[in-house]
Write an enzyme that holds these catalytic residues in place. Structure first.
Site, PDB file in Angstrom:
ATOM      1  N   ASP A 163       0.839  -1.191   0.000  1.00 29.45           N
ATOM      2  CA  ASP A 163       0.000   0.000   0.000  1.00 29.45           C
ATOM      3  C   ASP A 163       0.876   1.243   0.000  1.00 29.45           C
ATOM      4  OD1 ASP A 163      -2.397   1.845   0.957  1.00 29.45           O
ATOM      5  OD2 ASP A 163      -3.228  -0.142   0.564  1.00 29.45           O
ATOM      6  N   HIS A 170      -3.528   5.896   4.062  1.00 22.80           N
ATOM      7  CA  HIS A 170      -4.256   4.681   3.695  1.00 22.80           C
ATOM      8  C   HIS A 170      -3.583   3.433   4.266  1.00 22.80           C
ATOM      9  CE1 HIS A 170      -5.956   1.687   0.704  1.00 22.80           C
ATOM     10  NE2 HIS A 170      -7.036   2.340   1.072  1.00 22.80           N
ATOM     11  N   SER A 182     -11.250  -1.915   0.752  1.00 25.14           N
ATOM     12  CA  SER A 182      -9.878  -1.723   1.214  1.00 25.14           C
ATOM     13  C   SER A 182      -9.677  -2.309   2.597  1.00 25.14           C
ATOM     14  CB  SER A 182      -9.534  -0.226   1.260  1.00 25.14           C
ATOM     15  OG  SER A 182      -8.838   0.184   0.121  1.00 25.14           O
TER      16      SER A 182
END
Length: 884
Positions: free
Chosen positions: A333, A368, A544
């Site tokens: 990520d 994120h 996600s």
């Protein structure tokens, strides 16, 4: 008949023109205006070309949608050709300012018309009908726009958009070349004046990242090249590309053997804003208002609508000692940083040279990667943040990647090399069918790396609410879009469940074939640099987070039995899924507790004694064990010391002789299955610990009158606690006969005037002894007898637990008591000291004895002085304790 009417088979009212018809009418009017402008300039449009363009736009107004699409394509191609002609005219030079302005206006007008025609053609395919016919690619930076001009490592980004409006990003000057033949690689490099910038190995096959010059590519050959690459598929499409360089890159990839596009994925989330976690959080995750105990969170707990049972799985694993089986896990990520809520073993690295793991794309979901780790690995029960499904067992690594296929392969290689058994990817891109051949190198790589390295890869399904298995085609059907890496070989694709529901979240993608499992779409996140308060938990949404949630459950299965291979873990995870009433989900709901119960073999775990522990040979030891039967029934547990049986049952007590012994617990089930655990512990016959606590001074020798009664104090500790009073014996000098017994005698020693030693000797029942010696001095009796002093409370050796705290810390508050008299009846002054520091000048003061985590020793002294200045004192030693 209007276009809409033709599509549905009924005539539309005359006054109800469709939006597409209106746009084509505007296109026709704009064409006439551009022709008129060009006719007034130095290079008027050829009459035959103008007629062809008008004829094409009239065909676009056809009642049949596919004929309309053909007319729009013909119009767009003629417009682009005229743009090319005018560009050549302008390039010859020799024009004055007015002429140049007219030429540029005509060129720009035709360029705009060509783009408009392409966009309207895409609308026809989206809203009206799928048509046979050619693929059309053209540059339109308004319709296709990448999220940024360049990636963080300065690689140019391009984007394309098909008729459905979905943007797909790719690196504008890179090819991924897959070959085991050096000459094939050399040919690609030579053809495009390229340069190899990186390599990923896949056994004997290599993937090369080649930076190329795209200017030699032929975009006009792209449609034919794609037709050859998709020989069994025929469907019209209108594709806008963000830049000329990007269009050339696609043409280069389609016309170069062994080469593919380096697609760039995007994050798959929707941004918005009894284990104690954050003190504050959103309502609705527990029954009633927010509860910081993650065992009550509906998206984790047993007994909720989803009934996934993550905390119950933790409890089961903990009961049989399996939470010590840590699992290496990797997250691919972006935007990682340390968090107080992540395991201390968490590490970060990058797959792209020169890019920090903390870098985040402008406009992307803030931090994120941190939030992904929250869902998977946040530590439960630490009073901050949230709780991840694998929090008790995870050993996570965050690997930064741009999300492009090549560097995702690099990152997967890093994950495998680091020994990670699970990889979570919450990024995805959608590659249209006519370019799906370009995903094959990545697809082969994910299949290879899972098989060769025995790892599980989880990837998100996406958040558009679409069917990832949706098909397209006019007569013969094929899959419309390759959602990668979700649909790659060797990848488990994860969809999302609505909050506290077994139904799919409306935004979650689905697919009967390629979405393999569903987990909560909405979970809680803890602290990150933009929301640094560890006492506040916030909601995050998207597949996600369903993806690392599921990856964390898989980690629990590995902890249950690390000897299982990954294929078995995957089978258990999928075989134990629960049924949803949602027809798009079916029997695909993750079930952590059921999966852990299936993965955990019959197990017996010795809870006490602990491995390596030292215990007393004089005290019966407690032997306890936990058992997981795995459906084999209730076992008989037999305990052995070496080969000697010492008892049966899940909990026994037994006396063990001194020495180091191996203790074995064997659980025998009725069907013949057995499970064994063992520990090694030492049973010791401890030597007593004897200490004289008074009279004692670090600087002077205590001195007493010859006839004076002296208060002696001591403490002792043995296997069974303090020694018996009769075992504590006091000796003067080298005498063999004690002058007193007990821990706290007040006696006259009978010593002559002069210096002496007093020795305290304490022995246990098996005659193991300890001793300590102190000095005293005896002086002749004076005319004035010294004061008589005694501490009456607290008792010597008392253990006092903390009972309060203030700004200076924890303490035990109590009232000290003592007696102080003068034999002549005169008044005395008194002072109390704590470790040599005066704390009071009254006989019964209330004081606070400081303490903290563990034990704090206080030597309390009461000193009395008569009017002749003669002083005597008594001293006791106490301990203030606090368990932290």
């Amino acid at each position: 008949m209007a276009l809409i009417g033709a599509f549905v088979g009924v005539p539309a009212p005359a006054q109800a023109a469709s939006p597409i018809e209106t746009e084509i009418s505007v296109l026709k009017e704009e064409l006439n205006r551009v022709i008129e402008v060009q006719q007034q300039g130095p290079a008027p449009m050829d009459d035959q070309v103008a007629a062809s363009m008008k004829k094409s736009v009239e065909k676009a107004q056809s009642a049949e949608p596919c004929e309309s699409a053909d007319g729009l394509l013909s119009f767009a191609q003629l417009a682009r050709e005229q743009v090319r002609v005018l560009q050549e005219v302008i390039g010859k030079g020799g024009w004055n300012a007015d002429q140049l302005a007219q030429l540029n206006a005509a060129r720009n007008g035709l360029d705009k018309l060509g783009r408009q025609a392409g966009a309207i053609r895409a609308r026809v395919f989206t809203e009206l009908k799928e048509c046979e016919g050619p693929l059309d690619f053209y540059v339109d930076p308004d319709r296709a726009k990448p999220p940024m001009d360049k990636l963080p490592d300065d690689r140019p980004l391009a984007s394309l958009t098909g008729s459905d409006g979905t943007p797909m990003d790719f690196v504008a000057d890179e090819l991924v070349v897959t070959t085991s033949n050096q000459s094939e690689l050399d040919a690609v490099v030579a053809r495009w004046n390229g340069k190899v910038v990186n390599k990923v190995e896949q056994g004997d096959l290599n993937h090369y990242l080649v930076k190329i010059e795209t200017s030699a590519a032929r975009p006009d050959q792209l449609s034919d090249a794609l037709k050859a690459l998709n020989p069994d598929k025929s469907k019209a499409e209108s594709v806008a590309v963000s830049s000329r360089e990007g269009l050339e890159l696609l043409a280069a990839a389609a016309t170069t053997e062994k080469a593919a596009v380096n697609w760039v994925s995007k994050d798959d989330d929707i941004p918005n804003g009894s284990t104690p976690e954050a003190q504050q959080g959103p309502p609705g995750h527990s029954s009633g208002s927010y509860n910081r105990n993650s065992f009550s969170w509906r998206y984790l707990q047993s007994g909720s609508t989803q009934d996934i049972g993550v905390p119950a799985a933790w409890q089961l694993l903990g009961s049989v000692g399996k939470l010590n089986n840590k699992v290496k896990m990797a997250v691919l990520d972006r935007a990682f940083t340390t968090s107080v809520d992540h395991p201390s073993s968490t590490t970060f690295t990058t797959s792209v040279p020169g890019v920090s793991p903390s870098f985040q794309f402008p406009g992307s979901t803030p931090w994120h990667g941190v939030k992904i780790l929250d869902s998977m690995a946040a530590v439960p029960g630490n009073s901050v943040g949230t709780a991840g499904t694998a929090g008790p067992v995870a050993r996570p690594t965050g690997i930064w990647t741009t999300g492009d296929f090549f560097y995702m392969m690099v990152a997967l290689g890093q994950a495998a090399a680091g020994g990670n058994k699970i990889v979570s990817i919450s990024q995805r891109t959608e590659v249209p069918w006519f370019l799906s051949w370009s995903v094959l190198p990545f697809d082969r790589f994910t299949a290879w790396i899972t098989n060769i390295n025995n790892i599980l890869i989880f990837a998100s399904a996406g958040n558009e609410g679409n069917d990832v298995d949706a098909t397209t085609g006019v007569f013969v059907k094929w899959e419309k879009t390759w959602h990668t890496p979700c649909e790659n070989a060797g990848v488990i694709c994860v969809g999302g469940l609505a909050h506290n529901s077994l139904n799919r979240h409306a935004n979650s993608n689905y697919g009967s074939e390629d979405v393999n499992i569903y987990a909560p779409y909405t979970v809680l996140a803890g602290p990150n640099p933009d929301s640094p308060n560890p006492n506040v938990a916030t909601e995050i949404h998207g597949t996600s987070y369903a993806t690392p949630y599921t990856a964390g459950v898989a980690a629990l299965l590995i902890s249950a039995d690390p000897a299982q291979n990954i294929d078995t873990i995957e089978n258990i995870l999928l075989d134990t899924m629960r049924l949803s009433p949602d027809g798009k989900v079916k029997r695909k709901v993750v079930h952590a507790l059921g999966a852990v119960q299936e993965a955990l073999p019959p197990t017996v775990k010795i809870n006490t004694p602990l491995n390596g522990e030292t215990l007393s040979a004089h005290i019966p030891a407690s032997f306890t064990a936990s058992v997981f039967g795995d459906g084999n029934g209730q076992p008989t547990i037999t305990w052995r010391r070496g080969g000697v049986v010492i008892g049966t049952g899940p909990q026994i007590q037994a006396t063990v002789p001194a020495g180091t012994h191996t203790i074995t617990a064997t659980a025998a089930f009725t069907n013949g299955v057995t499970a064994v655990d063992q520990v090694t512990a030492t049973w010791a016959d401890h030597v007593p610990d004897v200490k004289v606590t008074g009279p004692k001074s670090p600087t002077t020798t205590p001195t007493f009158d010859q006839s004076e009664l002296i208060p002696f104090h001591s403490t002792s500790l043995d296997d069974l606690g303090p020694l018996a009073e009769s075992s504590m014996k006091w000796y003067l000098d080298n005498a063999t006969t004690p002058f007193a017994t007990g821990h706290n005698p007040t006696v006259n020693t009978g010593a002559a005037v002069g210096a002496h030693t007093v020795t305290l000797k304490g022995c246990d029942p098996v005659n193991q002894c300890d001793q300590e010696t102190i000095p005293i001095a005896i002086q002749p009796d004076g005319a004035n007898k010294p004061p008589v002093v005694k501490v009456t409370s607290p008792a010597n050796g008392a253990l006092l637990w903390v009972n309060g705290n203030d700004a200076t810390g924890w303490y035990h508050e109590l009232t000290l008591n003592g007696t102080a008299t003068d034999p002549e009846g005169n008044p005395v002054t008194v002072k109390w000291f704590d470790n040599g520091v005066q704390i009071s000048d009254t006989l019964q003061p209330t004081v606070r004895l400081k303490g903290g985590c563990g034990s704090s020793t206080h030597n309390l002294t009461l000193r009395a002085t008569d009017n002749a200045g003669i002083s005597r004192q008594d001293q006791v030693t106490v301990t203030v304790s606090l368990i932290c």
